[in-house]
Write an enzyme that holds these catalytic residues in place. Structure first.
Site, PDB file in Angstrom:
ATOM      1  N   TYR A 104     -29.250 -32.305   8.686  1.00 48.33           N
ATOM      2  CA  TYR A 104     -29.430 -30.872   8.886  1.00 48.33           C
ATOM      3  C   TYR A 104     -29.291 -30.178   7.538  1.00 48.33           C
ATOM      4  O   TYR A 104     -28.478 -30.591   6.702  1.00 48.33           O
ATOM      5  CB  TYR A 104     -28.371 -30.316   9.835  1.00 48.33           C
ATOM      6  CG  TYR A 104     -28.644 -30.539  11.302  1.00 48.33           C
ATOM      7  CD1 TYR A 104     -29.398 -29.624  12.042  1.00 48.33           C
ATOM      8  CD2 TYR A 104     -28.134 -31.660  11.951  1.00 48.33           C
ATOM      9  CE1 TYR A 104     -29.638 -29.832  13.390  1.00 48.33           C
ATOM     10  CE2 TYR A 104     -28.367 -31.873  13.299  1.00 48.33           C
ATOM     11  CZ  TYR A 104     -29.119 -30.954  14.016  1.00 48.33           C
ATOM     12  OH  TYR A 104     -29.359 -31.154  15.350  1.00 48.33           O
ATOM     13  N   ASP A 116     -30.322 -24.810  19.197  1.00 49.32           N
ATOM     14  CA  ASP A 116     -30.052 -23.525  19.831  1.00 49.32           C
ATOM     15  C   ASP A 116     -31.149 -22.514  19.534  1.00 49.32           C
ATOM     16  O   ASP A 116     -31.995 -22.725  18.652  1.00 49.32           O
ATOM     17  CB  ASP A 116     -28.716 -22.961  19.336  1.00 49.32           C
ATOM     18  CG  ASP A 116     -27.528 -23.765  19.832  1.00 49.32           C
ATOM     19  OD1 ASP A 116     -27.679 -24.486  20.832  1.00 49.32           O
ATOM     20  OD2 ASP A 116     -26.449 -23.662  19.214  1.00 49.32           O
TER      21      ASP A 116
END
Length: 254
Positions: free
Chosen positions: A112, A52
């Site tokens: 992540y 994003d």
């Protein structure tokens, strides 16, 4: 065509995410424009996943099909791309792969990392680099919340909707496996949360972090988080950590 697999890193602050958009202000748009400049023809790239706006990457992977008429070696491509890319995007490596290899569909796992600065004052050099969370976090509760995510679960409560989901999703549509979810204290104020999983859905890591921090501040019982994994409600959680603390750290292939 020669298919090359690239590893790149980027600072997500100036970009509107990875995926190409009409505005042209995405990492994919920037990379493809540089490829076009070098090849004198358009070229599409395919990534291991989309990030994003504001999300960073230390090791994003993408593949590109290079015309055989171009005789540049993988190493020459690294140098050529970096010479024309802005400083916020860098290519680390390139390697030739099989013609049927796909950066997304051949990925077997990802890591992540999410950074949280949990002190009253955020130093300027951490702006857009970590989530400033000035409220006290109980680290034992935070680690217990992260441990609850480990294993194979239906994570529909921790997946934001893009609007393109099937009307009747398959039984395993929201099922993912989290191999590990850890929290490491770095210095006095920085927390590094790391998630290693088989795959992650839209905003999933940020929703996992947001819910875990709710538990760690005493605003959500740990039992409620366990319940959201064992019998997930249809409505996603609204506790989403901001984008600037998230980093795509690694993509694995068999």
């Amino acid at each position: 065509m020669a298919r090359l697999l690239f590893t790149c890193a980027y600072d997500g602050t100036p970009w509107r995410g990875w995926q190409s958009q009409p505005c042209g202000k995405t990492v994919q748009d920037c990379l493809e424009s540089v490829f076009e400049r070098i090849l004198k023809q358009s070229l599409r790239i395919s990534s291991a996943g989309r990030t994003d706006a504001g999300v960073h990457a230390r090791a994003q992977r993408f593949h590109a099909d290079i015309p055989e008429t171009c005789r540049m070696t993988p190493g020459a491509w690294v140098a050529a791309l970096n010479a024309q890319l802005p400083a916020s995007i860098r290519i680390y490596s390139a390697e030739r792969v099989a013609s049927d290899f796909h950066a997304r569909f051949n990925a077997t796992g990802k890591v992540y990392e999410y950074l949280i600065w949990h002190a009253p004052v955020l130093p300027p050099h951490w702006v857009h680099r970590a989530w400033h969370h000035p409220h006290a976090l109980e680290l034992d509760l935070l680690r217990r919340a992260l441990a609850a995510y480990c294993g194979t679960h239906d994570f529909r409560h921790f997946a934001a909707r893009r609007g393109n989901e099937p009307a009747v999703p398959p039984a395993d549509f929201y099922t993912r496996t989290i191999y590990s979810a850890t929290c490491e204290q770095q210095g006095d104020a920085l927390l590094a949360l790391r998630f290693h999983g088989s795959g992650f859905m839209y905003r999933m890591v940020r929703l996992l972090v947001g819910a875990a921090c709710r538990v760690a501040t005493g605003r959500m019982p740990l039992a409620e988080l366990h319940s959201a994994l064992s019998a997930p409600p249809e409505v996603p959680t609204r506790y989403c950590a901001p984008a600037e603390g998230l980093y795509l750290d690694a993509v694995f292939y068999a």
